[in-house]
Design a protein around this motif. Structure first.
Motif, short mmCIF file in Angstrom:
data_model
loop_
_atom_site.label_atom_id
_atom_site.label_comp_id
_atom_site.label_asym_id
_atom_site.label_seq_id
_atom_site.Cartn_x
_atom_site.Cartn_y
_atom_site.Cartn_z
N PHE A 18 0.82 -1.20 0.00
CA PHE A 18 0.00 0.00 0.00
C PHE A 18 0.86 1.25 0.00
O PHE A 18 0.54 2.25 -0.67
CB PHE A 18 -0.94 0.00 1.21
N LEU A 33 -9.03 3.04 1.77
CA LEU A 33 -8.45 1.71 1.75
C LEU A 33 -9.56 0.68 1.97
O LEU A 33 -10.60 1.00 2.56
CB LEU A 33 -7.40 1.56 2.85
N PRO A 34 -9.36 -0.54 1.48
CA PRO A 34 -10.38 -1.57 1.73
C PRO A 34 -10.60 -1.73 3.23
O PRO A 34 -9.70 -1.50 4.04
CB PRO A 34 -9.75 -2.83 1.12
N CYS A 39 -9.91 -6.45 3.04
CA CYS A 39 -8.49 -6.58 2.76
C CYS A 39 -7.98 -7.96 3.17
O CYS A 39 -7.17 -8.59 2.48
CB CYS A 39 -7.71 -5.48 3.48
N GLN A 42 -9.14 -10.41 0.50
CA GLN A 42 -8.43 -10.23 -0.77
C GLN A 42 -7.03 -10.80 -0.74
O GLN A 42 -6.56 -11.37 -1.72
CB GLN A 42 -8.36 -8.73 -1.11
N HIS A 43 -6.34 -10.67 0.40
CA HIS A 43 -4.93 -11.04 0.46
C HIS A 43 -4.68 -12.34 1.22
O HIS A 43 -3.52 -12.75 1.36
CB HIS A 43 -4.13 -9.90 1.10
N VAL A 50 -3.97 -7.22 8.87
CA VAL A 50 -4.37 -5.99 8.17
C VAL A 50 -4.32 -4.80 9.12
O VAL A 50 -3.81 -3.74 8.78
CB VAL A 50 -5.78 -6.14 7.56
N TYR A 54 -2.11 -1.48 8.58
CA TYR A 54 -2.67 -0.13 8.54
C TYR A 54 -2.06 0.75 9.63
O TYR A 54 -1.87 1.96 9.42
CB TYR A 54 -4.19 -0.19 8.68
N ARG A 435 -8.56 -3.15 -6.58
CA ARG A 435 -8.50 -4.61 -6.60
C ARG A 435 -7.82 -5.12 -7.87
O ARG A 435 -7.11 -6.13 -7.84
CB ARG A 435 -9.91 -5.19 -6.47
N ASP A 438 -4.02 -5.38 -7.82
CA ASP A 438 -3.46 -6.62 -7.29
C ASP A 438 -3.27 -7.67 -8.38
O ASP A 438 -2.48 -8.59 -8.23
CB ASP A 438 -4.37 -7.19 -6.19
#
Length: 482
Positions: A18, A33-34, A39, A42-43, A50, A54, A435, A438
């Motif tokens: 990020f 941000l997600p 997040c 997604q990851h 996460v 952050y 997204r 990524d």
């Protein structure tokens, strides 16, 4: 993908990902941000990973937490916003457009988002074709005639002459003669003495702005419109008055209201193959725009960047007006040689000396060697044939891209034409763009093309770089998860 076997922890890897995007402006100030849950999904990491990532971004000053709303990329230092000009309280234009719209645009500071696409040109995120880019693939522009022209103008004597003294301030005389002939072909009456060469079309627009305007002056711009132009005018301190762009041209009722209330000095337009919609101005709209310009005493800058791929005989304000209140701007970066940085403007005779003074203060002159090489390419017909080949390839690419986009569930909100498609994805394209990063794809979400940043389901696609089914398959997969 985040790697558990990496020397960095998953938290560090996620924060670094990020952080890099924020520093390269692939995530712009104000972008959200997600959520922690999104997040993590997604990851493929835990929510606590996460949260820790952050927290690192917070500590680095890259993001800020907003209570009950989430994490956002930190805004740039606030810019002082002028007081609203005199207006009718509560005045609303057609389509719900208010007299305060331009001030909201200043506060939103969406123009900085333009740098995301520009930086994307220099910070490649992958080797995949990039749907959001505004340029043709380099292999499309390959030719043998360009190098031959350069060799011809760099003989020993010529190289000596071009290198050891400044060129003509107006630009290479041979190129200006060739450009005058080229403009005559689209009915724009410009003598070589009315043409000034520039370091690309954006430089030409900048010369016009710095000559014709002072900080705080009101300028009408098209919305949606070119994000770089919004950013450039904002940086110069101009008050932007966004005019909704329709299929036939700008919303003339809004323009008329702006003229009555704010006395704009300039209107910046892309009449032919408008970016991002690819709309073309109709003769009727062109006539009414020129009537407004004459009545309210403002000038028009017509950015014809896409003239080389435009339909034959497309109406242009400069052709109808005869370069009286209009200034024509174009260049060659989109179709021939981006790194040659050759653009030009054609202006009313009464403005030429003022515009030239501005060019002299910024660049003295422009490189005559490459200008002379370009003149040869135009004079010998090689550039014309090259443009014809590009148009043929683009027509085929557009046909394939449109079918793939529609099969992927997108709807075109403007008739497909030119280089760009303006499509409705049905989802928030700001979130979609993050997204798709990524997956190695840089998108151009609809919010980039509005003076006031707001959520949008629209995005601009480049027909030349969206012909692969692989992109649309991944696009569909990501969209379904949103």
């Amino acid at each position: 993908m985040l790697m558990k076997a990496s020397s960095q922890s998953l938290t560090e890897q996620l924060a670094a990902r990020f952080g890099e995007r924020i520093r390269n402006r692939l995530m712009v100030p104000g972008a959200r941000l997600p959520s922690v849950r999104q997040c993590a999904q997604q990851h493929g990491v835990s929510p606590s990973t996460v949260v820790a990532a952050y927290d690192q971004l917070l500590a680095q000053g890259l993001v800020e937490a907003r209570k009950n709303r989430g994490f956002f990329v930190r805004e740039a230092a606030p810019v002082r916003v002028e007081e609203a000009p005199p207006s009718v309280p509560g005045e609303t234009f057609a389509n719900g457009f208010s007299t305060m719209h331009f001030l909201a645009a200043r506060r939103a500071q969406a123009p900085v988002n333009a740098t995301a696409l520009i930086r994307g040109m220099f910070h490649k995120i992958s080797n995949k074709p990039q749907p959001g880019m505004g340029v043709l693939p380099p292999e499309w522009m390959e030719s043998t005639f360009m190098s031959a022209a350069v060799r011809k103008v760099t003989s020993t004597r010529a190289l000596h002459d071009f290198s050891l003294k400044y060129g003509e301030p107006m630009g290479d005389p041979a190129l200006r003669r060739a450009l005058a002939q080229k403009l005559a072909g689209i009915n724009v009456p410009a003598a070589p003495e009315q043409i000034i060469t520039t370091v690309g079309a954006t430089h030409a627009l900048d010369i016009v702005s710095r000559t014709m305007l002072r900080p705080g002056d009101p300028v009408m711009v098209e919305e949606p419109g070119w994000a770089v132009e919004f950013a450039r005018l904002d940086a110069l301190g101009m008050r932007m008055l966004p005019v909704p762009r329709r299929a036939d041209g700008p919303d003339l009722d809004v323009m008329a209201k702006y003229c009555e209330l704010h006395k704009p000095k300039l209107y910046v337009s892309v009449s032919v193959l408008h970016n991002p919609t690819s709309y073309c101005l109709t003769p009727g709209s062109a006539h009414r725009i020129l009537q407004l310009a004459n009545k309210h005493d403002f000038h028009i800058v017509e950015d014809d960047t896409y003239s080389h791929i435009a339909p034959a005989h497309a109406p242009r304000l400069c052709a109808l007006d005869g370069l009286q209140r209009t200034i024509y701007v174009s260049g060659f970066a989109k179709i021939l040689a981006p790194n040659w940085r050759i653009g030009y403007l054609a202006a009313p005779t009464s403005l030429v000396e003022q515009l030239l003074d501005t060019k002299l203060l910024a660049t003295l002159t422009t490189p005559a060697l490459l200008e002379r090489a370009l003149a040869l390419c135009i004079e010998q017909g090689q550039f014309r044939r090259h443009a014809e080949r590009i148009r043929t390839k683009l027509d085929a690419a557009r046909s394939r891209s449109v079918k793939l986009a529609m099969n992927a569930g997108c709807e075109f909100v403007a008739e497909p034409a030119g280089l760009f498609g303006w499509v409705d994805t049905g989802v928030d394209t700001d979130a979609l763009a993050q997204r798709m990063l990524d997956e190695g794809y840089l998108l151009a979400p609809g919010a980039l093309f509005h003076a006031e940043r707001k959520p949008s389901t629209l995005m601009r696609i480049n027909f030349a770089t969206t012909q692969e089914a692989g992109f649309w398959k991944k696009f569909g997969e990501v969209r379904r998860k949103m």
